[in-house]
Design an enzyme around this catalytic site. Sequence first.
Site, PDB file in Angstrom:
ATOM      1  N   HIS A 220      19.233  51.322  62.104  1.00 50.49           N
ATOM      2  CA  HIS A 220      19.381  50.842  60.732  1.00 50.49           C
ATOM      3  C   HIS A 220      20.454  49.752  60.615  1.00 50.49           C
ATOM      4  O   HIS A 220      20.519  49.047  59.625  1.00 50.49           O
ATOM      5  CB  HIS A 220      19.680  51.992  59.772  1.00 50.49           C
ATOM      6  CG  HIS A 220      21.027  52.607  59.899  1.00 50.49           C
ATOM      7  ND1 HIS A 220      21.266  53.786  60.562  1.00 50.49           N
ATOM      8  CD2 HIS A 220      22.231  52.221  59.431  1.00 50.49           C
ATOM      9  CE1 HIS A 220      22.539  54.089  60.492  1.00 50.49           C
ATOM     10  NE2 HIS A 220      23.155  53.155  59.800  1.00 50.49           N
ATOM     11  N   ASP A 253      16.767  56.573  65.281  1.00 48.94           N
ATOM     12  CA  ASP A 253      17.815  55.711  64.740  1.00 48.94           C
ATOM     13  C   ASP A 253      18.703  55.149  65.854  1.00 48.94           C
ATOM     14  O   ASP A 253      19.926  55.132  65.762  1.00 48.94           O
ATOM     15  CB  ASP A 253      18.678  56.445  63.709  1.00 48.94           C
ATOM     16  CG  ASP A 253      19.471  55.471  62.836  1.00 48.94           C
ATOM     17  OD1 ASP A 253      19.128  54.270  62.826  1.00 48.94           O
ATOM     18  OD2 ASP A 253      20.440  55.899  62.183  1.00 48.94           O
ATOM     19  N   SER A 335      28.558  52.911  61.336  1.00 50.38           N
ATOM     20  CA  SER A 335      27.290  53.248  61.977  1.00 50.38           C
ATOM     21  C   SER A 335      27.077  52.455  63.256  1.00 50.38           C
ATOM     22  O   SER A 335      27.279  51.241  63.305  1.00 50.38           O
ATOM     23  CB  SER A 335      26.132  52.966  61.026  1.00 50.38           C
ATOM     24  OG  SER A 335      26.042  53.961  60.045  1.00 50.38           O
TER      25      SER A 335
END
Length: 492
Positions: A220, A253, A335
């Site tokens: 992402h 992910d 992230s």
Amino acid sequence: MSTENEGTASPTPQNAPSAPPAPVAPPASGPTPEAPTQQLPSTPEPPTQQLPPTPAGQPAVGSVPPAPPAGPQHAAPGSPYAHHGAQGAGEWPPAPPAVPGYAGGGGDVWGAPHAAPAPKGKGRGGLVAAVLAAALIAGGVGGTLGYLLAGGSGSATGSTTVSAGEVPQALRRAPNSVAGLAAHALPSVVTIEAQGGDGEGGTGTGFVYDQQGHILTNNHVVASAAEGGKLSATFSNGRKYEAEVIGRAQGYDVAVLKLKNPPSGLVPLPLGDSDKVAVGDPTIAIGAPFGLSNTVTTGIVSAKNRPVASGDGSGGKNSYMSALQTDASINPGNSGGPLLDGRGAVIGINSAIQSAGNGGLGASQSGSIGLGFAIPINQAKNVAEQLIRTGKPVYPIIGVSVDLQARGEGAKISAQGVGGGDPVTPGGPAAKAGLKPGDVITQLGGKPIDSGPTLISEIWTYKPGDTVKVTYLRDGKPHTADLTLGSHEGDR
């Protein structure tokens, strides 16, 4: 857990506005007080600079959007396990439920796709910082005047500062201290800037995976720039390199980038063994929260095997993991960054956070509340190697459709499959193991299963071809069988 939406602009944070010192008031008229005897005046506090808080409504890429939903996006009741149903049927990966499948219960988890900080203006935060700086300066001046009025004006003794002396042994930052481990790891961590063809994008984090210039991060983080966009990776020394996507796995992910012109002497971060991590072990998270590159935070492993289903808020880009939970502070922009153990080895990829925001007046909170989630590095390594070899992810499947909304004793195989198809794929792994529609899977590989998302998270800790023991209920009676996992290539 910071599975976050990439796709918002990510401006560079502004510096705090400088604040003029407060005017010095003249001393009050009256007789000069007698100087106190044998009193050491307190040294005035120097003014402290305040970093203005990130302006309100400024999301950051790679993390939690400012006003997250109460829970992750979910599939409608009766939706199948597209990953484990008939080939080519339904969405891939399946949408997570309104409440993620926490083994043993737990609160809602929201996958925080990182949005980049919103454009900054001259907002209230800067004004507050300026006022605070002025107040501190005024306080310092006031302290000086107080000392002079107390009788110190006639002294010519010079500076009253005291030297702390030589740095004690405890502060010499041994290589295995947090400072030592951070100093060793930071040169191998990069801040990723992603910009899509439409100009939208944001920032996240990644780290050097090998000497060939591969960078490991979250899907992402780079999704907005994966097709026709621009990607760059900036190292802690400020050097910036263009990068390209080698492969990405939406369901896991995980994504792998490669620097287009990698520098010589790249030092990959050492990979640990996430299976051997214990609750209570120390952790170190490195990333770029809200665009603040090279940020280091610490904590512990709070839990293991935490089933987490997260998404981008649209229900169309969902991921599942049996996560490591940590209380190390993780925010939007972290992230894709490494979660290190007490030796400095990577044990996970920071990916998602629990948000306290649940809507309502003043209820939104997009920052860390001490509930962060990382993809175990053992799983991420398997995915990365597959992406480097073929550019496509391969998922293990069992070949069943389950109701992702149902919660209770386990994951119930639906009575009907996707689009009216078979809920148990004919000739698939589950069919060969003897499972039928209506069976309730309660354990996989000895791990308890309490929902569909928990089942997916647990299946994806294995590889296609692995044989695992499955426990299920049929008409209320327990049964066990050995099941050899099949495979599904690609995200669609």
